[in-house]
Design an enzyme around this catalytic site. Structure first.
Site, PDB file in Angstrom:
ATOM      1  N   CYS A   1      26.189  42.247  39.785  1.00 29.35           N
ATOM      2  CA  CYS A   1      26.492  43.587  40.308  1.00 29.35           C
ATOM      3  C   CYS A   1      25.241  44.196  40.932  1.00 29.35           C
ATOM      4  O   CYS A   1      24.864  43.827  42.039  1.00 29.35           O
ATOM      5  CB  CYS A   1      27.115  44.459  39.218  1.00 29.35           C
ATOM      6  SG  CYS A   1      28.109  45.770  39.948  1.00 29.35           S
TER       7      CYS A   1
ATOM      8  N   HIS B   1      31.611  41.534  37.488  1.00 32.35           N
ATOM      9  CA  HIS B   1      30.992  41.293  36.164  1.00 32.35           C
ATOM     10  C   HIS B   1      31.662  40.109  35.467  1.00 32.35           C
ATOM     11  O   HIS B   1      32.605  40.310  34.686  1.00 32.35           O
ATOM     12  CB  HIS B   1      31.132  42.542  35.293  1.00 32.35           C
ATOM     13  CG  HIS B   1      30.251  43.663  35.719  1.00 32.35           C
ATOM     14  ND1 HIS B   1      28.952  43.808  35.288  1.00 32.35           N
ATOM     15  CD2 HIS B   1      30.471  44.689  36.577  1.00 32.35           C
ATOM     16  CE1 HIS B   1      28.413  44.878  35.841  1.00 32.35           C
ATOM     17  NE2 HIS B   1      29.316  45.430  36.635  1.00 32.35           N
TER      18      HIS B   1
ATOM     19  N   GLU C   1      30.666  38.466  33.025  1.00 32.91           N
ATOM     20  CA  GLU C   1      30.419  38.423  31.575  1.00 32.91           C
ATOM     21  C   GLU C   1      31.609  38.918  30.761  1.00 32.91           C
ATOM     22  O   GLU C   1      31.764  38.549  29.604  1.00 32.91           O
ATOM     23  CB  GLU C   1      29.158  39.223  31.209  1.00 32.91           C
ATOM     24  CG  GLU C   1      29.233  40.736  31.379  1.00 32.91           C
ATOM     25  CD  GLU C   1      28.828  41.227  32.764  1.00 32.91           C
ATOM     26  OE1 GLU C   1      28.992  40.453  33.729  1.00 32.91           O
ATOM     27  OE2 GLU C   1      28.377  42.386  32.890  1.00 32.91           O
TER      28      GLU C   1
HETATM   29  N1  GLN Z   1      24.755  50.988  40.689  1.00 32.53           N
HETATM   30  C1  GLN Z   1      25.443  49.989  41.431  1.00 32.53           C
HETATM   31  C2  GLN Z   1      26.741  50.490  42.015  1.00 32.53           C
HETATM   32  O1  GLN Z   1      27.257  51.492  41.594  1.00 32.53           O
HETATM   33  C3  GLN Z   1      25.694  48.758  40.571  1.00 32.53           C
HETATM   34  C4  GLN Z   1      26.613  49.027  39.420  1.00 32.53           C
HETATM   35  C5  GLN Z   1      26.601  47.917  38.381  1.00 32.53           C
HETATM   36  O2  GLN Z   1      25.681  47.127  38.340  1.00 32.53           O
HETATM   37  N2  GLN Z   1      27.611  47.871  37.548  1.00 32.53           N
HETATM   38  O3  GLN Z   1      27.271  49.880  42.908  1.00 32.53           O
END
Ligand code: GLN
Length: 539
Positions: A378, A513, A515
């Site tokens: 992410c 994600h 995970e």
């Molecule tokens: N801050 C980034 C976004 O909002 C990544 C978010 C995250 O890593 N879950 O896109």
């Protein structure tokens, strides 16, 4: 009909109620029962989405896009069933529902009160969460004695009475502290906790006692006497080497048999071979693999719960133990970056806000130049794109508008920003900050013969999201003949989902994600591949 098992906790928090609930539910699933799990959280937030991970731990995202308590991650990993919006109920949600109903005029003429209106709403949500399963495990967050838990405890008390003693069961998880000086285990806090529970009308049927070692008969007898619980309903939950040993530990004491006979139900003979095989495999994993986790919530390991578990699972799949070194990205700079050469792999996890961003950019650059396996998740993927744009494409100001609103090279930005040609800043709906994310499972299409394709062995995948910012499509042409390829795009909107580097042993970033969907028995294709590559390069 559904039978309900209510799990409460006493003495102190963080005793592992979630793991105990998940382990128990797993035993019932393995006996052929249809099970459900639900977490009731007494705080006022509608969901934990806006809480700091350092306070509350990770926010676990369900397939249908709910931002939930990390215990739901344990439920999915231990039991292999998917949680949903209904699986986590907070006091905030309950009150919000009741207030909405009041405004709609549903209670016309009545004074709206905790009993019966709040408690009725809690009971309604418990029934929804049970999803008509054979056995519903309902965990009440917090510790007995907290003011906030009271409406939840009152609701399960009422509900237990309505269900009848044979269809409901109360488990209380407590702590038996060990006093080093006198070398004894103390039962008094447990006695008091049960007294507190009984004073609000709940008599536990089972006590599950956390202690350093397993309880002997005398201790069980004493606890039983003072808590009005039968001696054979006092079970031990001693410290274990791995959380995945807990189902075996509970089975060893026949805790599931006790519950089966309480409910007078018949299931298949229990089979915990999957957990025993797993334990045997874990015991053979000697090789250590060092993974640097470059994050900013490193003071609380629970902030990265699912990530830690996914790395652990991938380690076992690769017959190795992953040793995670948590490094604070705020402290990484040009002078100490070479320390990373001791690592077998580098992982940059998700995160929000600009603290520590430059340290992560340095780590991504270090992994790229030194051909160390890199996994960016992410925010970690966005960092890779920024790093590559700055140092290879030479867009010196490359950044995300999350960190620099006015950057002239917004390679990462809100979709509304990069679609708006006037360049006007559009802020993500700040009036409703809790609900403006791209959340939950979405489909991604993968380019054939890419690293991602080799990992997943398919070209359509579904993965869970939790972010606001995206790779800015207006900048894609800059990357066209470079070593950075966009190997996965969202099937529906064509948003960039996976990046990877040519000429690198293993370098991958994903906007989602992975995970959240790793499981102990199968791991997750990306984590399995990352650890396999890290193992190959390790000394
Ligand atoms: N801050 C980034 C976004 O909002 C990544 C978010 C995250 O890593 N879950 O896109």
């Amino acid at each position: 009909m559904t039978r309900y098992v209510f799990i409460t906790g006493g003495v102190v928090s963080s005793l592992g109620k979630g793991i105990a609930s998940a382990s128990l539910a797993s035993l019932f699933k393995l006996r052929g029962f249809n099970v459900s799990l639900q977490k009731l959280d007494p705080y006022i937030n509608l969901d934990p989405g806006t809480m700091s991970p350092i306070q509350h731990g990770e926010v676990f995202v369900t397939r249908d896009g709910a931002e939930t308590d990390l215990d739901l991650g344990h439920y999915e990993r231990f039991v292999g069933i998917e949680m949903s919006q209904d699986s986590n109920v907070t006091a905030g949600r309950v009150y919000s529902n009741v207030i909405n109903k009041e405004r709609k005029g549903d209670y016309l003429g009545s004074t709206v009160q905790v009993v019966p209106h709040i408690t009725d709403e809690i009971k309604r949500l418990i029934i929804v969460g049970a999803k008509k399963s054979d056995i519903a495990f309902v965990e009440v967050g917090g510790t007995v004695g907290d003011i906030e838990s009271l409406p939840f405890l009152e609701s399960i008390r009422q509900f237990g009475l309505e269900l009848g003693a044979k269809n409901s069961l109360f488990i209380h998880l407590t702590l038996l502290p060990y006093i080093d000086v006198t070398k004894e285990i103390k039962t008094k806090p447990t006695q008091h906790s049960v007294k507190e529970l009984r004073s609000i009308g709940i008599q536990p049927d089972i006590l599950l006692c956390r202690a350093k070692d397993s309880l002997n008969d005398n201790l069980k007898k004493k606890i039983a006497l003072f808590t009005n619980v039968s001696k054979d309903a006092v079970f031990s939950a001693e410290d274990a080497d791995s959380i995945y040993d807990i189902p075996i530990m509970l089975k060893g004491q026949k805790m599931d048999d006790f519950i089966v006979s309480h409910f007078s139900i018949r299931g298949k003979k229990s089979n915990i071979k999957p957990w025993i095989d797993y334990k045997n495999k874990v015991n053979k994993c000697n090789k250590k693999i060092k993974i640097a986790m470059i994050g900013k919530y490193v003071d609380l390991e629970d902030s990265y719960k699912s990530l830690n578990e996914a790395l652990y699972h991938a380690g076992i799949i690769n017959m190795a133990q992953v040793d995670i070194k948590y490094l604070d990205s705020d402290k990484i700079n040009k002078n100490n970056i070479n320390e990373l050469s001791k690592m077998d792999g580098i992982l940059v996890p998700g995160g929000f806000g600009n603290r520590g961003i430059e340290g992560k950019v340095l780590a991504a650059e270090f992994a790229r130049r030194n051909k160390i396996p890199y996994f960016g998740i992410c925010l970690g993927m966005q960092i890779s794109v920024i790093e590559f744009a700055r140092n290879v494409i030479k867009l010196k100001k490359a950044n995300s508008t999350e960190f620099d609103m006015r950057t002239s090279n917004p390679v990462i930005a809100l979709v509304e920003e990069w679609k708006d040609s006037s360049g006007k800043k559009i802020i993500a709906d700040k009036d409703n900050y809790g609900g403006t994310m791209r959340l939950g499972s979405q489909q991604c299409s993968i380019i054939k013969n890419s690293l991602a394709h080799r990992m997943y062995k398919k070209i359509r995948i579904d993965e869970r999201h939790r972010h606001r910012y995206e790779v800015n499509s207006n900048f894609l042409e800059y990357f066209e003949s470079s070593d950075l390829i966009f190997s996965g795009k969202s099937t529906k909107e064509g948003l960039m989902e996976i990046i990877e580097l040519k000429n690198h042993p293993w370098y991958l970033g994903c906007q989602f994600h992975p995970e959240f969907t790793s499981s102990p028995l199968t791991g997750h294709p990306l984590f399995n591949g990352f650890i396999a590559a890290s193992k190959q390069g390790s000394a």
